[in-house]
Design a protein around this motif. Sequence first.
Motif, PDB file in Angstrom:
ATOM      1  N   GLY A   1      19.081 103.340  11.546  1.00 33.55           N
ATOM      2  CA  GLY A   1      17.678 103.109  11.501  1.00 33.55           C
ATOM      3  C   GLY A   1      16.741 102.979  13.150  1.00 33.55           C
ATOM      4  O   GLY A   1      15.524 103.115  12.888  1.00 33.55           O
TER       5      GLY A   1
ATOM      6  N   TRP B   1       7.639 101.232   6.326  1.00 30.59           N
ATOM      7  CA  TRP B   1       7.321 102.386   7.102  1.00 30.59           C
ATOM      8  C   TRP B   1       8.182 103.431   7.356  1.00 30.59           C
ATOM      9  O   TRP B   1       8.689 103.685   8.505  1.00 30.59           O
ATOM     10  N   PRO B   2       8.873 103.969   6.353  1.00 32.23           N
ATOM     11  CA  PRO B   2       9.944 104.996   6.439  1.00 32.23           C
ATOM     12  C   PRO B   2       9.585 106.267   7.423  1.00 32.23           C
ATOM     13  O   PRO B   2      10.658 106.614   7.899  1.00 32.23           O
TER      14      PRO B   2
ATOM     15  N   VAL C   1      14.250  95.514  12.159  1.00 34.84           N
ATOM     16  CA  VAL C   1      14.153  97.128  11.815  1.00 34.84           C
ATOM     17  C   VAL C   1      14.084  97.211  10.368  1.00 34.84           C
ATOM     18  O   VAL C   1      13.578  98.138   9.940  1.00 34.84           O
ATOM     19  N   ARG C   2      15.246  96.822   9.781  1.00 36.69           N
ATOM     20  CA  ARG C   2      15.205  97.310   8.389  1.00 36.69           C
ATOM     21  C   ARG C   2      13.824  97.000   7.376  1.00 36.69           C
ATOM     22  O   ARG C   2      13.490  97.676   6.627  1.00 36.69           O
TER      23      ARG C   2
ATOM     24  N   ARG D   1      15.791 104.449  16.330  1.00 32.03           N
ATOM     25  CA  ARG D   1      15.761 105.812  16.961  1.00 32.03           C
ATOM     26  C   ARG D   1      16.298 105.639  18.532  1.00 32.03           C
ATOM     27  O   ARG D   1      17.187 106.697  18.861  1.00 32.03           O
TER      28      ARG D   1
ATOM     29  N   LYS E   1      11.457  99.558   8.443  1.00 29.88           N
ATOM     30  CA  LYS E   1      11.880 100.854   7.740  1.00 29.88           C
ATOM     31  C   LYS E   1      11.508 101.072   6.282  1.00 29.88           C
ATOM     32  O   LYS E   1      11.269 102.019   5.790  1.00 29.88           O
ATOM     33  N   GLU E   2      11.586  99.957   5.678  1.00 27.87           N
ATOM     34  CA  GLU E   2      11.173  99.929   4.235  1.00 27.87           C
ATOM     35  C   GLU E   2       9.844 100.205   4.006  1.00 27.87           C
ATOM     36  O   GLU E   2       9.389 100.593   2.961  1.00 27.87           O
TER      37      GLU E   2
ATOM     38  N   PRO F   1       9.439 106.210  13.445  1.00 27.88           N
ATOM     39  CA  PRO F   1      10.489 105.749  14.105  1.00 27.88           C
ATOM     40  C   PRO F   1      10.233 104.317  14.820  1.00 27.88           C
ATOM     41  O   PRO F   1       9.423 103.881  15.178  1.00 27.88           O
ATOM     42  N   VAL F   2      11.233 103.628  14.797  1.00 26.13           N
ATOM     43  CA  VAL F   2      11.634 102.361  15.404  1.00 26.13           C
ATOM     44  C   VAL F   2      12.654 102.261  16.470  1.00 26.13           C
ATOM     45  O   VAL F   2      13.568 102.891  16.662  1.00 26.13           O
TER      46      VAL F   2
END
Length: 356
Positions: free
Chosen positions: A66, A44-45, A37-38, A68, A41-42, A48-49
């Motif tokens: 992080g 594709w900020p 997940v992290r 959703r 998110k780095e 939503p994941v």
Amino acid sequence: MNRDSQLSGSADRSDTRPILIVPYMWIGDFVRNHTVVRVLKERWPNRPVDLLTTSLCAPLVDYMPGVRAGIVWDLPRSRLAVGRQFGLAKLLRERNYGTALVLPRTWKAAIAPALAGIPERVGFVGEFRFGLLNRWRWGEKKLPRFIDKNAALAQPDGAPLPPEWPVPQLRVPAEDIVRWRQANGLSAGAAVALAPGSVGVSKRWTYYPEAARLLVERGLEVWVVGGPAEKGLAQEIVAAGGRGVRDLTGTDLRNGVLAMAAAGVAISNDSGLMHIAAALGTPTMGIFGPTSPYLWAPLNGLAATVVQDKSVLSCQPCQSTICKMNDHRCMRDIAASEVVAIAQRVLSEASARVTT
């Protein structure tokens, strides 16, 4: 935007379509999914994941920054369950995912994302999944650790592994811990949480009852944490430690998360609760025998990695669920007094950090 670029090229920050992770569903593996997940998110900020989850692991999602949402859908392990697969596919289609990362190599894990028509379905080659996945990755066997295999799928295709992955995180609000202590009639003092269970009897250290007795003699409160399968072990530990030991085993994993968050130190076999405690930031002691700390210890790092060091065993690490040689010496030669002494040191160090 070229859909082929979503996970294989530079980030397009205008893309806001959600990403689904289809993870491994063992508790420890599910915690380690937070590294994936992290990484996402780095990269594709703005996307939503979500995590597909079982009912058992669902409480973990509530504490994962992080993420959703958790998509709770139980699929049987031993059969295909076609109706359940179509039902899950319908739900996924309604959520308009742009990408699915399918971490397990099984073909069943890839069925619902394919039926849902998720445009990009990423996973390693394995188990006859041609047609179910459309963004193949190769070279899984060359990746040294479980976390390397999973988190690599969140990187561009062919990208080198980073020196370090972002560590899993679980965050429990302080007020939740206070309410949990009050609901269970627990004091506000530091306690030692014991996690005596594991998948596979060979990973179980057998001296938890003696360790509980020694901890109570030193004036420490002891909690036994685990699921229904650990109820018998908990009763043995309570019998050995007396009134200073509380049996907190149960069916709700959320209770285990809160117990580990509230504990001053956790002592655990190589198990899911070890990964939970470490991800929470609780000083955690992991007891290892048949499994390798390099391969299976939390990325977060442990306050202490406890292994027997009295002799060199040719069978260690065997990765076997049942000891077949040397009479379980890899675990049997770790004394309760040794573990208790380390726990006291860890507690003292943690207390010193708080007061400075």
